[in-house]
Design a protein around this motif. Sequence first.
Motif, mmCIF file in Angstrom:
data_model
loop_
_atom_site.group_PDB
_atom_site.id
_atom_site.type_symbol
_atom_site.label_atom_id
_atom_site.label_comp_id
_atom_site.label_asym_id
_atom_site.label_seq_id
_atom_site.Cartn_x
_atom_site.Cartn_y
_atom_site.Cartn_z
ATOM 1 N N ASN A 112 0.734 -1.167 -0.185
ATOM 2 C CA ASN A 112 0.205 0.424 -0.077
ATOM 3 C C ASN A 112 0.652 1.438 -0.402
ATOM 4 O O ASN A 112 1.911 1.112 -0.610
ATOM 5 C CB ASN A 112 -1.113 0.057 1.475
ATOM 6 C CG ASN A 112 -0.329 -0.362 2.505
ATOM 7 O OD1 ASN A 112 0.782 0.136 2.757
ATOM 8 N ND2 ASN A 112 -0.678 -1.254 3.319
ATOM 9 N N ASN A 133 -1.757 -5.519 -6.483
ATOM 10 C CA ASN A 133 -1.313 -4.453 -5.421
ATOM 11 C C ASN A 133 -2.451 -3.377 -4.654
ATOM 12 O O ASN A 133 -3.679 -3.285 -4.927
ATOM 13 C CB ASN A 133 -0.437 -3.982 -5.560
ATOM 14 C CG ASN A 133 0.639 -5.344 -4.961
ATOM 15 O OD1 ASN A 133 1.449 -5.830 -3.981
ATOM 16 N ND2 ASN A 133 2.102 -5.483 -5.525
ATOM 17 N N ASN A 134 -2.147 -2.681 -3.518
ATOM 18 C CA ASN A 134 -2.645 -1.363 -3.107
ATOM 19 C C ASN A 134 -2.284 -0.588 -2.864
ATOM 20 O O ASN A 134 -2.634 0.382 -2.484
ATOM 21 C CB ASN A 134 -3.286 -1.280 -1.502
ATOM 22 C CG ASN A 134 -4.756 -2.859 -2.028
ATOM 23 O OD1 ASN A 134 -5.296 -3.200 -2.680
ATOM 24 N ND2 ASN A 134 -4.380 -4.509 0.000
ATOM 25 N N LEU A 135 -1.787 -0.398 -4.348
ATOM 26 C CA LEU A 135 -0.877 1.134 -4.083
ATOM 27 C C LEU A 135 -1.326 2.052 -4.792
ATOM 28 O O LEU A 135 -2.460 1.917 -5.852
ATOM 29 C CB LEU A 135 0.170 1.274 -5.288
ATOM 30 C CG LEU A 135 1.707 -0.305 -4.909
ATOM 31 C CD1 LEU A 135 2.641 -0.267 -6.292
ATOM 32 C CD2 LEU A 135 2.139 0.474 -4.129
ATOM 33 N N THR A 136 -1.331 3.503 -4.098
ATOM 34 C CA THR A 136 -2.249 4.643 -4.305
ATOM 35 C C THR A 136 -1.066 6.117 -4.703
ATOM 36 O O THR A 136 -0.078 5.531 -5.000
ATOM 37 C CB THR A 136 -3.067 4.645 -3.293
ATOM 38 O OG1 THR A 136 -4.554 5.438 -3.592
ATOM 39 C CG2 THR A 136 -2.537 4.990 -2.076
ATOM 40 N N ASN A 157 -4.361 -1.888 -9.398
ATOM 41 C CA ASN A 157 -3.753 -0.780 -7.964
ATOM 42 C C ASN A 157 -5.165 0.410 -7.390
ATOM 43 O O ASN A 157 -5.866 0.204 -8.763
ATOM 44 C CB ASN A 157 -3.009 -0.406 -8.500
ATOM 45 C CG ASN A 157 -1.423 -1.354 -8.191
ATOM 46 O OD1 ASN A 157 -1.301 -1.735 -6.941
ATOM 47 N ND2 ASN A 157 -0.839 -1.990 -8.776
ATOM 48 N N ASN A 158 -4.960 1.284 -7.011
ATOM 49 C CA ASN A 158 -5.758 2.245 -6.952
ATOM 50 C C ASN A 158 -4.675 3.553 -6.486
ATOM 51 O O ASN A 158 -5.262 4.650 -6.174
ATOM 52 C CB ASN A 158 -5.927 2.305 -5.013
ATOM 53 C CG ASN A 158 -7.138 0.970 -4.739
ATOM 54 O OD1 ASN A 158 -7.829 0.266 -5.787
ATOM 55 N ND2 ASN A 158 -6.654 -0.148 -3.770
ATOM 56 N N SER A 181 -6.085 -0.023 -13.059
ATOM 57 C CA SER A 181 -5.201 0.531 -11.950
ATOM 58 C C SER A 181 -5.941 2.004 -11.477
ATOM 59 O O SER A 181 -4.863 2.518 -10.897
ATOM 60 C CB SER A 181 -3.526 1.146 -12.792
ATOM 61 O OG SER A 181 -4.385 2.082 -14.333
#
Length: 376
Positions: A112, A133-136, A157-158, A181
């Motif tokens: 994240n 993943n949960n990357l933002t 992702n975010n 994404s």
Amino acid sequence: MGVVGFFLILLCSIEIASAQPATDPNEVDAINKIIDYWKLRTKLNFTIDPCTQNATWAPDLANPRIACDCAGNACHITHLKIYALDISGEIPRDLFALKELKDLNLAQNVLNGTLPPEIGQLTNMEYLSLGINNLTGPVPPELGNLTKLLSLSFSSNNFYGTLPVQLGNLTSLQQLYIDSSGVSGPIPQELSNLKSLQKLWASDNQFTGKLPDFFGTLTDLNVLRLQGTLLEGPIPSSFGALTKLADLRIGDLTMEDSSLDFVENLTSLSILSLRNCRAAGQIPEKLGTFSNLMTLYLGNNNLSGSLPPNIISQNLLALDVSFNSLSGNLPPNSTRVGLSVNVVGTSIDAKSLLDGKASGMLHCLLGNTNCNTFPA
């Protein structure tokens, strides 16, 4: 000096020359901190140099994997893979001490936080995989510094905001995976610089504006996926220059109708999906001559006329022309074993499909019987 002494000196010289140099101590310190941060000590418990030849973590299929280049006076970590091991938290800054990284795979984890701008310091990178993943946060423009990249993935992702125009600097890029994404807004004109691009997955993002005409100049493309966006039509005629395409999926275009004339030169296609694209006019007869075509999805459009008599080519496995203003009869070979045909929502005479095991369900879909009478 005797002969024995000479050979002893020679053997010692060969052993010294063949001895592997030690890994850069800054990289050793960084990789140990990374391993502890992601709690991987049970999988990577170094009692030897991390770049030791034939270490259990060095083979291509190892996971986690660390591989190195020891050609100079010191070994440098060039490959780091921690794939689908449920590592979590933010990307640690220690990662950016591995300046010689060429291949970084952190996909399918629970990461994240943001993608730090320091990613742009890893200028030797050729393969970067951060998908699932949960990357933002915004996609960092510093990715544009990685001009040696051949493959870039940050799908699923975010992220938010627009794609940075600096991605247009990645002129060696062959694969770009950015589907789901979280990015939005217009697709930057600078992506027209990616002349080496072969695969682009960009579906399920909130892209806006016209479907870019410049995609037609990326003539090395063999896969293009652009479904589930807010892009407007029409499909540019320039797409007819993409003669290497084997997989073309465009969907959910708004505003203007699209002609299918552009597909006539795309004879390498094995998958053509143009669902809900406001495609209008007649289906080109030339599609029936595409020997590699296996999947043809043209549902939810404004197509009219009848099906070309040769539309079911030798290798076609699935044909969907549902919900169009089509009429006439199905081709004689429409009941071929192994072929799936969907003409629901058209005026095509589908009586030939009503024979066989699927006839009851097809009657249901055509509204002739109650679908609730069929077992789940």
